[in-house]
Scaffold this active site. Structure first.
Site, short mmCIF file in Angstrom:
data_model
loop_
_atom_site.label_atom_id
_atom_site.label_comp_id
_atom_site.label_asym_id
_atom_site.label_seq_id
_atom_site.Cartn_x
_atom_site.Cartn_y
_atom_site.Cartn_z
N ASN A 97 -11.45 43.05 -13.94
CA ASN A 97 -11.26 41.88 -14.80
C ASN A 97 -10.20 42.27 -15.84
OD1 ASN A 97 -12.52 43.22 -16.95
ND2 ASN A 97 -14.52 42.33 -16.51
N THR A 148 -9.09 39.53 -12.12
CA THR A 148 -9.71 38.23 -12.42
C THR A 148 -9.61 38.01 -13.93
OG1 THR A 148 -11.90 39.26 -12.59
CG2 THR A 148 -11.31 38.32 -10.46
N GLY A 191 -18.30 38.20 -11.13
CA GLY A 191 -17.33 39.18 -10.63
C GLY A 191 -17.80 39.80 -9.32
N ASP A 192 -19.09 40.04 -9.22
CA ASP A 192 -19.64 40.63 -7.98
C ASP A 192 -19.55 39.63 -6.83
OD1 ASP A 192 -20.39 42.67 -9.72
OD2 ASP A 192 -22.39 41.81 -10.03
O1 RIB Z 1 -22.55 42.26 -12.66
C1 RIB Z 1 -23.84 41.85 -12.95
C2 RIB Z 1 -24.81 42.98 -12.76
O2 RIB Z 1 -24.53 44.00 -13.69
C3 RIB Z 1 -26.26 42.62 -12.98
O3 RIB Z 1 -26.89 42.19 -11.81
C4 RIB Z 1 -26.84 43.89 -13.58
O4 RIB Z 1 -27.84 44.46 -12.80
C5 RIB Z 1 -25.68 44.82 -13.80
O5 RIB Z 1 -25.57 45.76 -12.81
#
Ligand code: RIB
Length: 290
Positions: free
Chosen positions: A182, A205, A236-237
């Protein structure tokens, strides 16, 4: 030809999420309006996102003696969990506060996520096939070792430098094909590392300003999909997992970035992390509607 498999070497957390009127200031005590407990961890979220996008995903992870629920939840969300092992160290967890604008502050307790030994990377060395992808982030130990093994096996390595660590990132950088950051992480990386290895693709991002793709032969900008934010946790994930799945499908950078941006936008409209990641059908419907 079968689609490449995505290997996800990453964290698994129990997310304790608190809805608060505002993120507490130092020394302040506030009462949460809502509380929830669910599956999270940047690694687990990325695995779920890639699986929901339609990819075949195997997660390499560690949980504690009490963490079988997390493995079961990952399996229920479509992830191959046969390489998730139990350690004597408790499962990682995260304390997440989310304010009324959807912004969050997160404290993680790494627990088992930082207790990996080389033996737990065995599956990458023996079962991963040339052409597969490895996704990883900074919530475990042994990221550089996992990336090194993956490159030796002929995998493409996608790395999210989150949470940012100058040392971990410097160690992983020589082994990766795609770096995902990011804006804040990009500034931290620039200050800590300076020049990046040549030949890698960098995706940044930028929240409401969209996302940029810069590869040796192409630069492109993907505008953000405007949505009303409810909870930015895991956006982001979600972007990372969907981007990896689109790359595994052989999509163009434009199409991959658009899919990942749409998935992240939809996630932001929902409370929670792994369980709130949208399905491919939902993302496709969203894209068709905009
Ligand atoms: O990116 C979000 C995540 O960051 C959460 O699910 C938390 O567990 C941390 O790892």
């Amino acid at each position: 030809m079968p689609m490449p498999k995505i290997w996800s070497f990453g964290s698994i957390n129990a997310d304790h999420a608190y809805r608060v009127p505002h993120i507490p200031a130092p020394g302040e005590t506030i009462a949460a309006r809502e509380y929830s407990l669910g599956l999270g961890g940047k690694g687990a979220n990325q695995s779920v996102a890639a699986a929901k996008a339609g990819a075949t995903v195997a997660h390499v992870g560690l949980i504690g003696p009490e963490g079988l629920w997390a493995k079961e939840r990952l399996a229920a969300l479509g992830v191959d969990t046969q390489h998730i092992m139990q350690s004597a160290t408790p499962t990682g967890h995260a304390i997440i506060t989310v304010d009324e604008t959807g912004e969050n502050a997160i404290t993680i307790f790494p627990g088992a996520n930082r207790a990996f030994a080389d033996a737990q990377l065995q599956a990458l060395a023996t079962e991963a096939r040339p052409g597969d992808l490895l996704i990883l982030q900074n919530e475990t130990n042994l990221q550089a070792e996992a990336a090194r093994i993956a490159v030796k096996q002929g995998l493409t390595v996608l790395y999210s430098a989150a949470p940012f660590s100058a040392q971990a990132t410097s160690e992983v950088l020589p082994h990766i094909s795609l770096l995902l950051l990011n804006e804040i992480e990009a500034a931290q990386l620039n200050a800590a590392v300076g020049t990046l290895p040549s030949g890698i693709t960098v995706v940044v991002t930028k929240g409401s300003s969209g996302a940029d793709w810069t590869s040796p032969d192409q630069t492109l900008h993907c505008p953000v999909f405007p949505v009303k934010p409810v909870d930015t946790t895991g956006a982001g994930d979600t972007f990372a997992g969907y981007l990896a799945a689109a790359i595994a499908e052989g999509q163009s950078p434009e199409a991959a970035m658009r899919l990942a941006s749409a998935a992240a936008a939809l996630k932001v409209t929902r409370k929670g992390t792994a369980d709130a990641i949208p399905s491919r059908a939902e993302v496709d419907a969203f894209l068709a509607s905009v």
